[in-house]
Design a protein around this motif. Structure first.
Motif, short mmCIF file in Angstrom:
data_model
loop_
_atom_site.label_atom_id
_atom_site.label_comp_id
_atom_site.label_asym_id
_atom_site.label_seq_id
_atom_site.Cartn_x
_atom_site.Cartn_y
_atom_site.Cartn_z
N GLU A 35 0.82 -1.21 0.00
CA GLU A 35 0.00 0.00 0.00
C GLU A 35 0.86 1.26 0.00
OE1 GLU A 35 -3.80 2.09 2.28
OE2 GLU A 35 -2.93 0.26 3.10
N THR A 36 2.09 1.15 0.47
CA THR A 36 3.00 2.30 0.44
C THR A 36 3.16 2.82 -0.98
OG1 THR A 36 4.21 1.34 2.30
CG2 THR A 36 5.30 3.09 1.08
N ILE A 37 3.25 1.91 -1.95
CA ILE A 37 3.41 2.32 -3.34
C ILE A 37 2.21 3.13 -3.80
CG2 ILE A 37 3.68 1.51 -5.72
CD1 ILE A 37 5.15 -0.94 -4.57
N ILE A 38 1.00 2.70 -3.43
CA ILE A 38 -0.21 3.43 -3.82
C ILE A 38 -0.17 4.87 -3.30
CG2 ILE A 38 -2.71 3.56 -3.54
CD1 ILE A 38 -2.80 0.53 -3.50
N ASP A 67 4.70 8.89 -14.85
CA ASP A 67 5.76 9.60 -14.14
C ASP A 67 5.58 9.50 -12.62
OD1 ASP A 67 7.09 10.36 -16.43
OD2 ASP A 67 6.07 12.28 -16.61
N ARG A 68 4.33 9.53 -12.17
CA ARG A 68 4.08 9.40 -10.74
C ARG A 68 4.43 8.00 -10.24
NH1 ARG A 68 -1.98 11.57 -10.65
NH2 ARG A 68 -1.90 11.03 -8.42
N PHE A 69 4.17 7.01 -11.06
CA PHE A 69 4.50 5.64 -10.71
C PHE A 69 6.02 5.46 -10.63
CE2 PHE A 69 4.95 1.06 -12.07
CZ PHE A 69 4.40 0.51 -10.93
N ILE A 70 6.73 6.00 -11.61
CA ILE A 70 8.20 5.92 -11.60
C ILE A 70 8.76 6.67 -10.40
CG2 ILE A 70 10.30 6.64 -12.82
CD1 ILE A 70 8.76 6.10 -15.45
N ASP A 71 8.18 7.84 -10.10
CA ASP A 71 8.60 8.61 -8.93
C ASP A 71 8.43 7.78 -7.66
OD1 ASP A 71 9.34 10.86 -7.34
OD2 ASP A 71 7.22 11.32 -7.05
N ALA A 72 7.33 7.06 -7.55
CA ALA A 72 7.09 6.21 -6.38
C ALA A 72 8.14 5.11 -6.28
CB ALA A 72 5.69 5.62 -6.45
N LEU A 73 8.42 4.44 -7.40
CA LEU A 73 9.36 3.32 -7.37
C LEU A 73 10.77 3.77 -7.03
CD1 LEU A 73 8.22 1.13 -10.41
CD2 LEU A 73 7.57 0.95 -8.00
N LYS A 74 11.12 4.98 -7.40
CA LYS A 74 12.46 5.47 -7.09
C LYS A 74 12.65 5.77 -5.60
CE LYS A 74 13.81 7.21 -11.63
NZ LYS A 74 14.22 8.37 -12.45
N GLN A 75 11.56 5.76 -4.85
CA GLN A 75 11.65 6.02 -3.42
C GLN A 75 11.68 4.75 -2.58
OE1 GLN A 75 9.06 9.36 -1.97
NE2 GLN A 75 8.33 9.36 -4.09
N VAL A 76 11.37 3.61 -3.18
CA VAL A 76 11.30 2.37 -2.41
C VAL A 76 12.60 1.59 -2.55
CG1 VAL A 76 8.80 2.27 -2.64
CG2 VAL A 76 10.23 0.99 -4.24
N GLU A 77 12.89 0.81 -1.53
CA GLU A 77 14.03 -0.11 -1.53
C GLU A 77 13.50 -1.54 -1.42
OE1 GLU A 77 16.13 0.95 1.97
OE2 GLU A 77 16.69 2.96 1.27
N GLY A 78 14.34 -2.47 -1.82
CA GLY A 78 13.97 -3.87 -1.64
C GLY A 78 13.61 -4.55 -2.93
#
Length: 485
Positions: free
Chosen positions: A144-147, A160-171
């Motif tokens: 849910e963090t990704i959402i 672009d918002r999706f890519i922005d989200a993925l660039k903030q997550v690790e793992g």
């Protein structure tokens, strides 16, 4: 008390499985079939979300795919030519319907459904930050963090918002996402978790394993590359690589245990690799014996490879019942002990008086190995020599695999000789990390930049473990207990 079968509770749990279809009539029926093929990757819950061109439809349920998605009325309600599905074994978040995927949200850009295989190692930190900014979470799942990251991004387009989200997550993450505009499929930059792409007529299909493509009659195209983001819509298919060049580190345990033997993982036949693991194990750890016996079913290919390399006959010295569920009632210690034989029973007529090489895929807590060795001795085996088709599991996984905290891993507390004394075998040996790498087709393991994620064996984690590193020791234990409860 309802409890897990004793032959299941000492295994590394399969993570999750995802499946997506874009552009097929009765897409949800195909998704359900694909999830059947991926059932081994998650047996707690399943869900499907579809899109009919106007609105989204979802059905999520606890339990297996069968019984929840084999009814015509449910499939008819999941209308549309696009759908995604998920089978779950909880690695993050409690076992509850609110955590069953796909997760769905109405964003400003429209409906957004997501199915995730993997685990985000900084989800707790991100969640705290999002909470402070006003996000209200509906689940305890890291997915849910990704959402929320997508919803709060300041970029204009959904991509672009999706890519922005993925660039903030690790793992680790392999994702399939469904929107009104198209389907998104992506794999984390290291490619820790698998994801493949196939074609069925004009439809595109994404799945955690190729076996799911086989079941629906789709043609395997290729693996989604590490760090690749694929967009499929009515306008066609596009590929993006938003993360730059990163050296991949796919999970090596997919070859050892998680994937089905009839799957292809990153271009390699899982069955062939497991046979080669057995052959390497025989070369590294030979022993004189009458029979090579696998612990069914996961030990079978490695046992075949061991037998072929050693010249010792392969036999089914343990017979598995395929009609026993994962749980059963255990009202007493006596019944609990007898319950072992509900699922696996020694073939006494074969092994009486014989020396056995027993092949299993791994040792986690050691409780299963102890019970199996005891069972073979009670059936009359003269000697039991245990050989393990993976190196000792000394470290916990933070990338979507359910492993106990390190204090409960037998190999983290004992050396091999002590482990052998614990399980009461005549001898115990593991394949070396170098032998495992040779079996998957590498000449050797590169120490500075390993070709695979092998952290469960070596402790060489390929990403930061933010949530774990920033927690106090007591919080780390609580976090592990919650994650793998």
């Amino acid at each position: 008390m309802l409890t897990t079968n004793p032959f299941d509770d000492d295994k590394l749990r399969e993570e999750c499985g995802v499946f997506g279809v874009w552009g097929a009539d009765s897409a949800s029926a195909l998704v359900a079939l694909g999830l059947h093929a991926l059932q081994h990757r998650g047996q707690e819950a399943a869900g499907i979300t579809s899109f009919d061109g106007h609105q989204f439809h979802s059905h999520r349920a606890m339990g297996h795919v069968a019984g929840n998605f084999d009814r015509d009325d449910i499939i008819r309600r999941l209308a549309g030519r696009a759908g995604i599905g998920h089978v779950r074994y909880s690695t993050t978040g409690e076992t509850a319907i609110r955590n069953v995927q796909p997760l769905f949200a109405d964003l400003s850009s429209g409906g957004f459904a997501i199915a995730h295989n993997g685990n985000l190692s900084n989800a707790m930190k991100l969640r705290r930050e999002l909470n402070r900014r006003g996000s209200i979470f509906q689940s305890t799942s890291d997915t849910e963090t990704i959402i929320h990251l997508v919803a709060t991004s300041t970029y204009r387009t959904l991509l672009d918002r999706f890519i922005d989200a993925l660039k903030q997550v690790e793992g680790a993450y392999s994702l399939v996402c469904l929107t009104s505009e198209g389907m998104l499929a992506c794999r984390d930059p290291l490619g820790i978790r698998p994801l493949v792409m196939g074609r069925l007529g004009d439809a595109y299909i994404f799945a955690s394993e190729t076996v799911a493509l086989d079941v629906v009659g789709a043609t395997y195209i290729r693996s989604v590359e590490p760090g690749e983001l694929i967009i499929v819509s009515d306008r066609g298919i596009r590929s993006h690589r938003p993360f730059g060049d990163v050296r991949p580190r796919p999970c090596i345990f997919e070859h050892v245990y998680f994937s089905r033997p009839d799957s292809i993982v990153d271009g390699a036949s899982v069955y062939s690799v497991r046979k080669q693991i057995g052959a390497e194990l025989a070369r590294e750890n030979p022993v004189q014996a009458d029979y090579v016996v696998p612990v069914p079913d996961s030990g079978v290919p490695a046992a075949i490879g061991y037998a072929q390399e050693s010249g010792i006959p392969f036999e089914l010295g343990i017979i598995r019942s395929h009609y026993v569920g994962r749980t059963f009632i255990q009202p007493s210690d006596q019944v609990r002990h007898l319950g072992v034989k509900l699922k696996h029973n020694a073939n006494s007529a074969l092994i009486q008086g014989k020396s056995i090489v027993l092949i299993d895929d791994s040792i986690v807590r050691g409780t299963t190995s102890l019970k199996i060795v005891q069972m073979l001795r009670e059936a009359g085996a003269r000697e039991v020599h245990m050989r393990i088709a993976s190196p000792p599991t000394r470290h916990s996984c933070f990338y979507g695999v359910d492993t106990p905290e390190r204090a409960k891993l037998l190999a983290a507390q004992m050396n091999v000789a002590q482990m052998n004394d614990y399980i009461k075998a005549d001898s115990l040996a593991f394949i070396s990390i170098e032998g495992l790498y040779r079996a998957v087709g590498e000449e050797s393991r590169e120490e500075t930049q390993p070709q695979y994620c092998d952290a469960c064996f070596t402790g060489a984690y390929p990403t930061r473990l933010t949530d774990h590193e920033e927690a106090e020791p007591a919080d780390q234990l609580a976090m592990l207990q919650e994650r793998y409860a």
